[in-house]
Design a protein around this motif. Structure first.
Motif, PDB file in Angstrom:
ATOM      1  N   ALA A 196       0.821  -1.210   0.000  1.00 20.02           N
ATOM      2  CA  ALA A 196       0.000   0.000   0.000  1.00 20.02           C
ATOM      3  C   ALA A 196       0.854   1.259   0.000  1.00 20.02           C
ATOM      4  N   ASP A 197       0.388   2.245  -0.729  1.00 21.42           N
ATOM      5  CA  ASP A 197       1.021   3.557  -0.747  1.00 21.42           C
ATOM      6  C   ASP A 197       0.489   4.439   0.376  1.00 21.42           C
ATOM      7  N   LEU A 198      -0.679   4.070   0.920  1.00 14.44           N
ATOM      8  CA  LEU A 198      -1.333   4.876   1.939  1.00 14.44           C
ATOM      9  C   LEU A 198      -2.228   3.979   2.788  1.00 14.44           C
ATOM     10  N   ILE A 199      -2.231   4.237   4.101  1.00  9.34           N
ATOM     11  CA  ILE A 199      -3.177   3.612   5.023  1.00  9.34           C
ATOM     12  C   ILE A 199      -4.074   4.728   5.549  1.00  9.34           C
ATOM     13  N   VAL A 200      -5.376   4.481   5.585  1.00 14.90           N
ATOM     14  CA  VAL A 200      -6.327   5.472   6.086  1.00 14.90           C
ATOM     15  C   VAL A 200      -7.047   4.876   7.295  1.00 14.90           C
ATOM     16  N   LEU A 201      -7.029   5.624   8.399  1.00 16.61           N
ATOM     17  CA  LEU A 201      -7.632   5.173   9.659  1.00 16.61           C
ATOM     18  C   LEU A 201      -8.432   6.295  10.294  1.00 16.61           C
ATOM     19  N   GLY A 202      -9.369   5.924  11.139  1.00 17.38           N
ATOM     20  CA  GLY A 202     -10.066   6.897  11.956  1.00 17.38           C
ATOM     21  C   GLY A 202      -9.199   7.318  13.130  1.00 17.38           C
ATOM     22  N   TYR A 203      -9.478   8.493  13.667  1.00 25.42           N
ATOM     23  CA  TYR A 203      -8.718   9.027  14.802  1.00 25.42           C
ATOM     24  C   TYR A 203      -8.771   8.068  15.986  1.00 25.42           C
ATOM     25  N   HIS A 204      -9.950   7.555  16.253  1.00 24.71           N
ATOM     26  CA  HIS A 204     -10.090   6.475  17.238  1.00 24.71           C
ATOM     27  C   HIS A 204     -11.331   5.676  16.921  1.00 24.71           C
ATOM     28  N   GLY A 205     -11.397   4.473  17.475  1.00 25.20           N
ATOM     29  CA  GLY A 205     -12.496   3.555  17.158  1.00 25.20           C
ATOM     30  C   GLY A 205     -13.452   3.364  18.314  1.00 25.20           C
ATOM     31  N   HIS A 206     -14.217   2.285  18.214  1.00 27.18           N
ATOM     32  CA  HIS A 206     -15.242   1.981  19.223  1.00 27.18           C
ATOM     33  C   HIS A 206     -14.687   1.805  20.627  1.00 27.18           C
ATOM     34  N   SER A 207     -13.531   1.207  20.748  1.00 27.91           N
ATOM     35  CA  SER A 207     -13.030   0.869  22.081  1.00 27.91           C
ATOM     36  C   SER A 207     -12.329   2.024  22.775  1.00 27.91           C
ATOM     37  N   LYS A 224     -11.360   8.021  25.497  1.00 33.78           N
ATOM     38  CA  LYS A 224     -10.983   9.421  25.661  1.00 33.78           C
ATOM     39  C   LYS A 224     -11.053  10.117  24.309  1.00 33.78           C
ATOM     40  N   GLY A 225     -12.079  10.937  24.117  1.00 35.69           N
ATOM     41  CA  GLY A 225     -12.338  11.553  22.825  1.00 35.69           C
ATOM     42  C   GLY A 225     -11.269  12.495  22.312  1.00 35.69           C
ATOM     43  N   ASP A 226     -10.415  13.017  23.186  1.00 35.23           N
ATOM     44  CA  ASP A 226      -9.431  14.009  22.748  1.00 35.23           C
ATOM     45  C   ASP A 226      -8.057  13.402  22.467  1.00 35.23           C
ATOM     46  N   GLN A 227      -7.901  12.094  22.621  1.00 37.93           N
ATOM     47  CA  GLN A 227      -6.614  11.448  22.364  1.00 37.93           C
ATOM     48  C   GLN A 227      -6.760  10.429  21.249  1.00 37.93           C
ATOM     49  N   ILE A 228      -5.706  10.312  20.454  1.00 41.09           N
ATOM     50  CA  ILE A 228      -5.706   9.350  19.355  1.00 41.09           C
ATOM     51  C   ILE A 228      -5.865   7.932  19.913  1.00 41.09           C
ATOM     52  N   GLY A 229      -6.592   7.099  19.184  1.00 40.90           N
ATOM     53  CA  GLY A 229      -6.794   5.724  19.610  1.00 40.90           C
ATOM     54  C   GLY A 229      -5.504   4.920  19.563  1.00 40.90           C
ATOM     55  N   SER A 230      -5.434   3.883  20.363  1.00 40.68           N
ATOM     56  CA  SER A 230      -4.199   3.103  20.470  1.00 40.68           C
ATOM     57  C   SER A 230      -3.863   2.370  19.171  1.00 40.68           C
TER      58      SER A 230
END
Length: 140
Positions: A103-114, A117-123
């Motif tokens: 892959a040339d690029l991976i796209v992810l959400g800032y954080h997921g269901h688990s 803490k809404g203001d910190q990036i997901g693990s």
């Protein structure tokens, strides 16, 4: 610029935004889009003829439904989407799959269901960003 893009989903709002960004990038660049859902084996045990087997099967079915939705959204904008549902540690499986398809690029959400803490990036997102060795777009 991008020939192959991987987007990971867990069905969360941020993952849905990530799918939107991945579809836009794939459409714009004429890229292959791969969508992946990982059944987290730290949270859901591998099937072994127990009550956990039912939960794991349900999560896998839900994941396949989420992947089918990304593929349908791809059809709507004339982007073919290859899907994969797998089991393991999410960040490891996402990086491994990106390596597999180069892959040339991976796209992810800032954080997921688990993520609580809404203001910190997901693990998972944090670990992918730290270890992927390729560009990662984080959708918020």
């Amino acid at each position: 610029m991008y020939d192959t893009i991987v987007v990971a989903t867990d069905g969360s709002a941020d993952a849905n935004r990530a799918a939107t960004h991945a579809l836009e990038q794939a459409e714009q660049h004429g890229a292959e889009l791969h969508a992946v859902f990982v059944v987290d084996t730290d949270r859901h045990a591998e099937p072994a003829l127990s009550s956990m087997e039912l939960e794991t099967i349900e999560v896998e079915e839900w994941g396949n439904d989420e992947l089918a939705e990304v593929a349908e959204r791809g059809d709507a904008v004339d982007v073919e989407v290859t899907t994969r549902c797998c089991h393991g540690k999410p960040y490891v499986e996402i990086i491994s799959y990106a390596d597999e398809v180069d892959a040339d690029l991976i796209v992810l959400g800032y954080h997921g269901h688990s993520h609580s803490k809404g203001d910190q990036i997901g693990s998972v997102t944090d670990r992918v960003v730290q270890n992927a060795g390729r560009p990662v777009l984080v959708a918020t």
